[in-house]
Scaffold this active site. Sequence first.
Site, PDB file in Angstrom:
ATOM      1  N   HIS A   1      49.478  35.176  81.195  1.00 35.51           N
ATOM      2  CA  HIS A   1      49.253  36.315  82.089  1.00 35.51           C
ATOM      3  C   HIS A   1      47.775  36.718  82.037  1.00 35.51           C
ATOM      4  CE1 HIS A   1      53.697  37.538  81.524  1.00 35.51           C
ATOM      5  NE2 HIS A   1      53.542  37.326  82.815  1.00 35.51           N
TER       6      HIS A   1
ATOM      7  N   CYS B   1      52.366  44.214  76.779  1.00 33.57           N
ATOM      8  CA  CYS B   1      53.634  43.773  77.368  1.00 33.57           C
ATOM      9  C   CYS B   1      54.789  44.699  77.020  1.00 33.57           C
ATOM     10  CB  CYS B   1      54.018  42.386  76.854  1.00 33.57           C
ATOM     11  SG  CYS B   1      52.647  41.296  76.651  1.00 33.57           S
TER      12      CYS B   1
HETATM   13  C1  CIR Z   1      57.660  35.709  78.663  1.00 33.88           C
HETATM   14  O1  CIR Z   1      57.317  34.530  78.545  1.00 33.88           O
HETATM   15  O2  CIR Z   1      57.896  36.213  79.748  1.00 33.88           O
HETATM   16  C2  CIR Z   1      57.789  36.547  77.423  1.00 33.88           C
HETATM   17  N1  CIR Z   1      58.257  35.709  76.350  1.00 33.88           N
HETATM   18  C3  CIR Z   1      56.477  37.181  77.069  1.00 33.88           C
HETATM   19  C4  CIR Z   1      56.013  38.175  78.093  1.00 33.88           C
HETATM   20  C5  CIR Z   1      54.704  38.760  77.754  1.00 33.88           C
HETATM   21  N2  CIR Z   1      54.356  39.744  78.693  1.00 33.88           N
HETATM   22  C6  CIR Z   1      53.128  40.021  79.094  1.00 33.88           C
HETATM   23  O3  CIR Z   1      52.185  39.310  78.734  1.00 33.88           O
HETATM   24  N3  CIR Z   1      52.981  41.034  79.915  1.00 33.88           N
END
Ligand code: CIR
Length: 256
Positions: free
Chosen positions: A164, A251
């Site tokens: 991201h 996140c």
């Molecule tokens: C994913 O791969 O969607 C989750 N394991 C981690 C999400 C992390 N979120 C973010 O960077 N906003």
Amino acid sequence: MFQNVIVRRPCRAMVEGITSCPELGKPDYELALQQHDAYIAALRQCGVQVTVLEADERYPDSCFVEDPAVITRKCAIITNPGAASRNGEKDEIVGAVRKFFPEDKIEYITAPGTLEGGDVMMVGDHFYVGRSARTNAEGIRQFLAILEKHGLTGSEVTLEKVLHLKTGVNYLENGKMLVSGEFVAKPEFARYERIEIPEAEAYAANCIWVNGTVIVPMGYPAVEAAVRAAGYPVLLVDTSEYRKLDGGLSCLSLRF
Ligand code: CIR
């Protein structure tokens, strides 16, 4: 200033969450809960009201509430997460968002557009949006149109390596941002004061500014020192179990 934060408790199924680094092992659920408690406590110390949503076992990654919604000063945008196992999280976050925004201030990204909040970085009333494996061109087109409708602006940033946008760049207000890897030399960020993160601590580029304080992941001394040197009070929170799922401090919450 932020008044509110929304978080969701991690669920037991988090051990099956998406990860690009299985070599780090599966998260320890009990430890993840303790780290979540400490995260909430740190946020409260920054003077925000924290809304804690219940764990949702249907969605292993649902503690990462930043992805299914983007909240701005003017409106809330329910996204359309690009990861199939996470897509349904949008229908769960909307209930929490409705407690803060009337229906005419809630917008939706719709298929074939996809977008995840981790790809959106707020700099005042401007929003940088990363085009990633999770956020596509149509999602960005819709997002920019929504911003314009509400008197806000946005622009696209192309990502090469990271999951991201905010995996590698995070705004700390006051014209300062933390940058690592591919973001160090991006022309769109040249006009900011960039605090460069050494590659060995790249994970800790994902810090959050909350009402003057910066919350930094525990165990990244170079980043902690750099943030302190930039003049911010620091709170440290251990996120080791979330790192195993590519998740970081930003996140884990929606801040508004
Ligand atoms: C994913 O791969 O969607 C989750 N394991 C981690 C999400 C992390 N979120 C973010 O960077 N906003």
